[in-house]
Every structure is written in C-alpha cells, then in structure tokens.
Design an enzyme around this catalytic site. Structure first.
Site, mmCIF file in Angstrom:
data_model
loop_
_atom_site.group_PDB
_atom_site.id
_atom_site.type_symbol
_atom_site.label_atom_id
_atom_site.label_comp_id
_atom_site.label_asym_id
_atom_site.label_seq_id
_atom_site.Cartn_x
_atom_site.Cartn_y
_atom_site.Cartn_z
ATOM 1 N N TRP A 161 35.749 56.383 38.538
ATOM 2 C CA TRP A 161 34.834 56.573 37.516
ATOM 3 C C TRP A 161 35.114 58.095 36.846
ATOM 4 O O TRP A 161 34.147 58.658 35.842
ATOM 5 C CB TRP A 161 33.329 56.507 37.827
ATOM 6 C CG TRP A 161 33.088 55.116 38.150
ATOM 7 C CD1 TRP A 161 32.928 54.742 39.825
ATOM 8 C CD2 TRP A 161 33.140 53.921 37.640
ATOM 9 N NE1 TRP A 161 32.602 53.367 39.824
ATOM 10 C CE2 TRP A 161 32.685 52.899 38.424
ATOM 11 C CE3 TRP A 161 32.993 53.909 36.181
ATOM 12 C CZ2 TRP A 161 32.585 51.526 38.162
ATOM 13 C CZ3 TRP A 161 32.796 52.483 35.901
ATOM 14 C CH2 TRP A 161 32.563 51.363 36.781
ATOM 15 N N ASP A 162 35.882 58.945 37.321
ATOM 16 C CA ASP A 162 36.060 60.372 36.731
ATOM 17 C C ASP A 162 34.886 61.001 36.835
ATOM 18 O O ASP A 162 34.353 62.020 36.318
ATOM 19 C CB ASP A 162 36.592 60.289 35.263
ATOM 20 C CG ASP A 162 36.805 61.625 34.569
ATOM 21 O OD1 ASP A 162 37.346 62.593 35.357
ATOM 22 O OD2 ASP A 162 36.594 62.133 33.541
ATOM 23 N N TRP A 163 34.491 60.910 38.286
ATOM 24 C CA TRP A 163 33.190 61.816 38.959
ATOM 25 C C TRP A 163 33.587 62.994 39.623
ATOM 26 O O TRP A 163 33.292 62.889 40.655
ATOM 27 C CB TRP A 163 32.128 61.156 39.288
ATOM 28 C CG TRP A 163 31.362 59.904 38.446
ATOM 29 C CD1 TRP A 163 31.392 60.194 36.884
ATOM 30 C CD2 TRP A 163 30.404 58.981 38.682
ATOM 31 N NE1 TRP A 163 30.659 59.040 36.507
ATOM 32 C CE2 TRP A 163 30.066 58.280 37.533
ATOM 33 C CE3 TRP A 163 30.034 58.328 39.839
ATOM 34 C CZ2 TRP A 163 29.194 57.527 37.348
ATOM 35 C CZ3 TRP A 163 29.210 57.288 39.671
ATOM 36 C CH2 TRP A 163 28.684 56.961 38.582
ATOM 37 N N GLN A 189 29.960 64.668 38.758
ATOM 38 C CA GLN A 189 29.939 64.667 37.190
ATOM 39 C C GLN A 189 28.531 63.805 36.924
ATOM 40 O O GLN A 189 28.143 63.481 35.722
ATOM 41 C CB GLN A 189 31.058 64.364 36.464
ATOM 42 C CG GLN A 189 31.938 65.528 36.341
ATOM 43 C CD GLN A 189 33.108 65.530 35.657
ATOM 44 O OE1 GLN A 189 33.542 66.290 34.994
ATOM 45 N NE2 GLN A 189 33.806 64.269 35.424
#
Length: 219
Positions: A161-163, A189
């Site tokens: 999730w690009d966290w 994020q």
C-alpha cells in the site's frame, strides 16, 4: 582517506549499480554521531516500476574523517542473514528499494541509530516477492559503531500500500506500568503508530502494527 575527499555512494555498496542510471540517491540528510556518519538511500517513486528488480536501498556508516566505510546494513538480507527466510522463492535476490529515504534518528546515549524503512519494489503490487519481506516497512535499530541489528519491528508484513515510514522516529521518555523507560515512536503513511522501548524493541504504550499478507503469489 577517500579519493579527493569524496565518496561515490554508488560504489562499495555490496551490489552492482550503474554509475549514471542506477536508481538510488539521497532524500534526507545523513546523520552524524561522534565519529560516524550514517547515510540512507532513496529511490524514484515505486508505484509503477519498470521491473520487479531494482537497486537495493542499503544503509552505510562511514568514518567522518577518512571516508572509510565502517559498515553496511542490508535492508534486504543476503543469504544467511536474519530475515532472509522472509523472502520466499529467492525474491530477495532481485527485489530492490527497501531504502531509508526519511530522516533517521540517533540516540547518542545508547549508541543506537533508528531506521524508518520503506516498501520493497513495488509500492502497490508484491506478487513477485512472496513472504513478509524484512526489513520492508520496519523500524530497525542498529548499533552506530558496527551497524549490527539490535532489534526490529515490522509495521506491515508484505506491504502493498506504499505505507512507508515517512518521518524520523521520535525519542521520548515513557512510563510503562509505573516504570520510566526510553521509548521510540514511529508511524507509517497511513497514520498507524507504534511505541517501542528503545533498548530492546519491545512494544510499549501502543501497538497498532498491521498484518496484511492476503496477497500471495500463485503457483
């Protein structure tokens, strides 16, 4: 002494990097503690990577006077290193990114540097890298003198999730069951936060770590 007092950060990185096109650079400032300068690694956005393979975002420590590399920490562990078994089907060998583009935090008293590590290649798909994928999306504590891993806390297993952990971990004094201790707060994020004890990495006041391993590689 480093050649002409300059260190080429695309060299001596335990991997082959094209000196012109290699996807690695810096985003946050290096941190300095006593005689060691510690340098992270940043990459281009990984939302739509050209390939499952990329440069790995290793972290290195250098002597501030001579420029000599003192140590390197493999954010994607090599064979035989702690965490390599979390990369299934040899995906550690080609997966990249997993850099430390956000600001690192140093505790001079304890002699520890804390690394907020990003997602492996790519940000929103991980079918080519089955497994939890240490040390992606993790808070990692290293000995500043040796680069030895002291502990780690993986916020998200097999992140898709690009966290990333986008900011410097915050050091603070905390109270746990009436006892004073040193704590380290970090967030990803998505705003998911965790507070761990600085010396050993055990969770402290809050533990909101997430596990999202639903995506698997078929076959």
């Amino acid at each position: 002494m480093a050649a002409a007092a300059i260190v080429d950060l695309k060299q001596d990185d335990d991997q082959s990097i094209d000196l012109v096109t290699g996807d690695v650079g810096l985003h946050a400032a290096p941190v300095i503690s006593k005689d060691t300068i510690i340098i992270g690694a940043a990459h281009l956005t990984g939302r739509v990577p050209k390939s499952r393979a990329n440069v790995k975002g290793f972290v290195r420590g250098y002597d501030v006077r001579t420029g000599k590399r003192l140590w390197i920490f493999h954010t994607i562990p090599n064979l035989g290193e702690v965490g390599n078994d979390t990369w299934e089907k040899d995906s550690w060998s080609y997966t990249g990114n997993t850099g430390v583009w956000a600001q690192m935090t140093v505790d001079d008293e304890l002699g520890i540097v804390y690394l907020p590590v990003e997602t492996p290649t790519g940000d929103e798909y991980g079918g080519h890298r089955p497994g939890n994928g240490l040390f992606g999306e993790s808070l990692v504590a290293l000995d500043m003198k040796t680069g030895k891993r002291l502990w780690h806390y993986q916020m998200i297993h097999h992140g898709i999730w690009d966290w990333d952990l986008p900011c410097a971990p915050i050091l603070a004094n905390i109270t746990v069951n009436g006892n004073q201790d040193q704590g380290d707060r970090a967030a990803d994020q998505a705003g998911v936060g965790v507070c761990v004890r600085s010396r050993h990495g055990k969770t402290g006041l809050a533990d909101c770590g997430a596990t999202r391993a639903a995506e698997r590689c078929a076959g």
